[in-house]
Scaffold this motif. Sequence first.
Motif, PDB file in Angstrom:
ATOM      1  N   ILE A  89       4.028   8.395 -15.176  1.00 19.17           N
ATOM      2  CA  ILE A  89       5.149   7.471 -14.991  1.00 19.17           C
ATOM      3  C   ILE A  89       6.105   8.086 -13.973  1.00 19.17           C
ATOM      4  N   GLY A  90       6.634   7.255 -13.077  1.00 25.87           N
ATOM      5  CA  GLY A  90       7.516   7.809 -12.063  1.00 25.87           C
ATOM      6  C   GLY A  90       8.481   6.791 -11.502  1.00 25.87           C
ATOM      7  N   ALA A  91       9.199   7.224 -10.487  1.00 25.69           N
ATOM      8  CA  ALA A  91      10.139   6.373  -9.761  1.00 25.69           C
ATOM      9  C   ALA A  91       9.617   6.163  -8.347  1.00 25.69           C
ATOM     10  N   LEU A  92       9.943   5.009  -7.774  1.00 23.64           N
ATOM     11  CA  LEU A  92       9.588   4.690  -6.397  1.00 23.64           C
ATOM     12  C   LEU A  92      10.864   4.401  -5.629  1.00 23.64           C
ATOM     13  N   THR A  93      10.969   4.940  -4.425  1.00 18.63           N
ATOM     14  CA  THR A  93      12.120   4.664  -3.566  1.00 18.63           C
ATOM     15  C   THR A  93      11.647   3.896  -2.336  1.00 18.63           C
ATOM     16  N   PHE A  94      12.430   2.895  -1.966  1.00 11.34           N
ATOM     17  CA  PHE A  94      12.104   2.031  -0.841  1.00 11.34           C
ATOM     18  C   PHE A  94      13.227   2.151   0.183  1.00 11.34           C
ATOM     19  N   PRO A 110       0.835  -1.209   0.000  1.00 13.51           N
ATOM     20  CA  PRO A 110       0.000   0.000   0.000  1.00 13.51           C
ATOM     21  C   PRO A 110       0.867   1.256   0.000  1.00 13.51           C
ATOM     22  N   ALA A 111       0.329   2.337  -0.545  1.00 10.44           N
ATOM     23  CA  ALA A 111       1.101   3.566  -0.715  1.00 10.44           C
ATOM     24  C   ALA A 111       1.465   4.234   0.597  1.00 10.44           C
ATOM     25  N   ASP A 112       0.750   3.900   1.682  1.00 12.90           N
ATOM     26  CA  ASP A 112       1.015   4.587   2.948  1.00 12.90           C
ATOM     27  C   ASP A 112       2.049   3.872   3.825  1.00 12.90           C
ATOM     28  N   ARG A 113       2.743   2.876   3.282  1.00 15.77           N
ATOM     29  CA  ARG A 113       3.763   2.192   4.070  1.00 15.77           C
ATOM     30  C   ARG A 113       4.930   3.148   4.372  1.00 15.77           C
ATOM     31  N   PRO A 114       5.431   3.154   5.599  1.00 15.57           N
ATOM     32  CA  PRO A 114       6.570   4.020   5.934  1.00 15.57           C
ATOM     33  C   PRO A 114       7.795   3.639   5.105  1.00 15.57           C
ATOM     34  N   GLY A 115       8.507   4.657   4.666  1.00 11.22           N
ATOM     35  CA  GLY A 115       9.721   4.442   3.890  1.00 11.22           C
ATOM     36  C   GLY A 115       9.500   4.403   2.393  1.00 11.22           C
ATOM     37  N   LEU A 116       8.232   4.435   1.939  1.00  6.83           N
ATOM     38  CA  LEU A 116       7.939   4.414   0.503  1.00  6.83           C
ATOM     39  C   LEU A 116       7.775   5.839  -0.015  1.00  6.83           C
ATOM     40  N   GLY A 117       8.591   6.206  -0.972  1.00  8.43           N
ATOM     41  CA  GLY A 117       8.517   7.536  -1.570  1.00  8.43           C
ATOM     42  C   GLY A 117       8.579   7.440  -3.085  1.00  8.43           C
ATOM     43  N   GLY A 118       8.670   8.584  -3.728  1.00 11.30           N
ATOM     44  CA  GLY A 118       8.756   8.561  -5.182  1.00 11.30           C
ATOM     45  C   GLY A 118       8.634   9.928  -5.797  1.00 11.30           C
ATOM     46  N   GLN A 119       8.783   9.955  -7.117  1.00 15.56           N
ATOM     47  CA  GLN A 119       8.664  11.203  -7.845  1.00 15.56           C
ATOM     48  C   GLN A 119       8.193  10.912  -9.260  1.00 15.56           C
TER      49      GLN A 119
END
Length: 380
Positions: A198-203, A179-188
């Motif tokens: 279209i984007g990037a996800l950081t874990f 889920p998008a609200d997990r801590p540590g999940l970001g992106g741009q």
Amino acid sequence: MPVFSLDPAQTAWCAQLRTLAAETLRPLAEKGEPGRVNRPLVAALGERGLLARLFGAGALELCLLRESLAHGCTEAETALALQGLGTYPVVQAGTRSQQERWLPEVIAGRAVAAFALSEPDAGSDAAALALRAEPDGEGWRLTGEKRWISNAPEADFCTVFARTTEGAGARGVTAFLVPADRPGLGGQALEMLSPHPIGALTFDGVPVTRDDMLGEPDSGFRVAMNTLNLFRPSVGAFAVGMAQAALDATVEHTSRRTAFGGPLKDLQSVAHQVAEMATRTEAARLLVYAAAEAYDDGAADVPKRSAMAKLLATETAQSVVDAAVQLHGARALQRGHLLEHLYREVRAPRIYEGATEVQRSIIAKELYAGKPYAAKEPPV
């Protein structure tokens, strides 16, 4: 049913979809912001039952759906396809709890999904995934990056493929629902040629547990490939829809545009070019339908047929749209023209969900698989 002939009900349904796309969905698409998720458009797909139809469809019906929507509104087609791509891993491998939580929301057009497979150094070679799932008590911590992910970073949940066993290649990948609200999940967001989100996800140590797994540990690559085998022929259908839209626009334009004393269609060079465009589009369509029917029939050669369909359809669409731009002249390059839009849209399908070169490799591998050709001179 022969793959070369649609029955009257299918033909009528496709016509209804083209009208819906052009008259209802296109205005919603035009109000959206390029590169961002258009939630009103996604909601409209849900309200009209198209997302429900998507998850109940076989491969052939999925192809008809995508081709018809692409003809009238590429944004609507893409929004629908991305919902399917991101959610199908949940359909095929999700737990009952995962399905009950997310499928009704996706079908209603309230939740947006993302299929997070590609990475900065793992695109065509999906088995080279480097996103790490590091053991942490009863679960794992996801660390790394995903890139060129459709609907990222705005999706409400992502189906994420991470490495759980080092050195195991495709056999060491596990699929997770995150889920998008997990801590540590970001992106741009990323600015791309086509107007899709279209984007990037950081874990950064994103926590996941066994309850988040899609399928079994180290079996995520199979989940990804099963999803792509279903959707690859329908990528071809998307391309065929764009090619048909370009062809239709070209037939109309060359019929009424005059030059050198008559309509363009009376010039043999023009007429022959249009005939070639039509023939190649129809050939691609039939190969797409054949691949979809093979998938629905459970044929053994689905990977080869799917690869052939995507390869021919996407390469054909690129050629047909380019020819259409040439026959329209400078007007087709003006921002807002249908062909200017298609020219930007048509390039990406030759890369995503397996680039053209990957499709050729799949086809060749399937052709040579199990063929014990002797290393000797062929008979004369």
